[in-house]
Design a protein around this motif. Sequence first.
Motif, PDB file in Angstrom:
ATOM      1  N   THR A   1      -7.214  -8.185   2.246  1.00 26.79           N
ATOM      2  CA  THR A   1      -7.191  -6.592   2.642  1.00 26.79           C
ATOM      3  C   THR A   1      -6.274  -5.607   2.871  1.00 26.79           C
ATOM      4  OG1 THR A   1      -8.841  -6.116   4.273  1.00 26.79           O
ATOM      5  CG2 THR A   1      -9.827  -6.897   1.920  1.00 26.79           C
TER       6      THR A   1
ATOM      7  N   ILE B   1       0.808  -1.128  -0.030  1.00 28.94           N
ATOM      8  CA  ILE B   1      -0.229  -0.130   0.186  1.00 28.94           C
ATOM      9  C   ILE B   1       0.797   0.979   0.074  1.00 28.94           C
ATOM     10  CG2 ILE B   1      -0.834   0.127   2.371  1.00 28.94           C
ATOM     11  CD1 ILE B   1      -3.151   1.166   1.795  1.00 28.94           C
TER      12      ILE B   1
ATOM     13  N   THR C   1      -3.093   0.242  -3.940  1.00 30.29           N
ATOM     14  CA  THR C   1      -2.787  -0.834  -3.693  1.00 30.29           C
ATOM     15  C   THR C   1      -2.203  -2.414  -4.555  1.00 30.29           C
ATOM     16  OG1 THR C   1      -5.163  -1.357  -3.108  1.00 30.29           O
ATOM     17  CG2 THR C   1      -3.957  -0.609  -0.924  1.00 30.29           C
TER      18      THR C   1
ATOM     19  N   GLY D   1      -2.386   5.416   0.704  1.00 34.07           N
ATOM     20  CA  GLY D   1      -3.566   5.007   0.674  1.00 34.07           C
ATOM     21  C   GLY D   1      -4.079   4.736  -0.896  1.00 34.07           C
TER      22      GLY D   1
ATOM     23  N   SER E   1      -4.844  -1.957   4.952  1.00 35.19           N
ATOM     24  CA  SER E   1      -4.974  -0.778   5.132  1.00 35.19           C
ATOM     25  C   SER E   1      -3.848  -0.391   5.686  1.00 35.19           C
ATOM     26  CB  SER E   1      -6.052  -0.665   5.872  1.00 35.19           C
ATOM     27  OG  SER E   1      -6.250  -1.785   6.904  1.00 35.19           O
ATOM     28  N   ARG E   2      -3.742   1.413   6.327  1.00 33.87           N
ATOM     29  CA  ARG E   2      -3.052   1.975   7.013  1.00 33.87           C
ATOM     30  C   ARG E   2      -3.809   3.293   7.936  1.00 33.87           C
ATOM     31  NH1 ARG E   2       1.385   3.392   2.950  1.00 33.87           N
ATOM     32  NH2 ARG E   2       2.656   4.560   5.149  1.00 33.87           N
ATOM     33  N   ASP E   3      -2.961   2.801   9.033  1.00 33.72           N
ATOM     34  CA  ASP E   3      -4.046   4.923   9.443  1.00 33.72           C
ATOM     35  C   ASP E   3      -2.786   5.150   9.868  1.00 33.72           C
ATOM     36  OD1 ASP E   3      -4.929   6.131  11.413  1.00 33.72           O
ATOM     37  OD2 ASP E   3      -6.156   5.156  12.571  1.00 33.72           O
TER      38      ASP E   3
ATOM     39  N   GLN F   1      -5.431  -8.157   6.091  1.00 30.64           N
ATOM     40  CA  GLN F   1      -7.164  -8.424   7.230  1.00 30.64           C
ATOM     41  C   GLN F   1      -6.522  -9.839   5.623  1.00 30.64           C
ATOM     42  OE1 GLN F   1      -9.284  -8.125   8.875  1.00 30.64           O
ATOM     43  NE2 GLN F   1     -10.088 -10.179   8.941  1.00 30.64           N
TER      44      GLN F   1
ATOM     45  N   MET G   1       0.016  -0.256  10.387  1.00 29.38           N
ATOM     46  CA  MET G   1      -0.549  -1.622   8.964  1.00 29.38           C
ATOM     47  C   MET G   1      -1.550  -2.017   9.244  1.00 29.38           C
ATOM     48  SD  MET G   1       1.594  -2.529   5.927  1.00 29.38           S
ATOM     49  CE  MET G   1       2.294  -3.129   6.758  1.00 29.38           C
ATOM     50  N   TYR G   2      -2.007  -2.970   8.813  1.00 29.56           N
ATOM     51  CA  TYR G   2      -2.701  -4.222   9.074  1.00 29.56           C
ATOM     52  C   TYR G   2      -3.237  -5.491   7.456  1.00 29.56           C
ATOM     53  CZ  TYR G   2      -4.126  -1.123  12.148  1.00 29.56           C
ATOM     54  OH  TYR G   2      -4.486  -0.158  13.988  1.00 29.56           O
TER      55      TYR G   2
END
Length: 124
Positions: free
Chosen positions: A68, A50, A57, A54, A70-72, A81, A78-79
């Motif tokens: 999936t 990513i 991807t 964001g 994602s990042r915050d 799932q 970062m995640y």
Amino acid sequence: VQLQASGGGLVQARGSLRLSCAASGRTMSSYTMGWFRQAAGEEREFVAGIRWSGGYTNFADSVKGRFTISRDNAQNTMYLQMNSLKPEDTAVYYCAAGNPIISTFTLPSAYKNWGQGTQVTVSS
């Protein structure tokens, strides 16, 4: 930037896990972040990546539609799932940070910083 991956474990096939990658030492907002995995006796392979914003991807074909990313940036985390897990997803999962260009997005050598890895085991 230092990275710490967590969230791995043992799960049955078709189950789900959520991996996290916490960054420290420097904000991760300027980095492209990626997940890689390495199964026993295999080379490290790209799973998902990513861009810093964001907005872009990319996923390995083997995980498209199931994983999936994602990042915050505010939380420096970062995640990944992972749904519908399969036994062939069993591996040590690593998070990484770097600034690859598009053509090197999936190459481990394009990422400078690596976390320690978290084991994911999927039983059949």
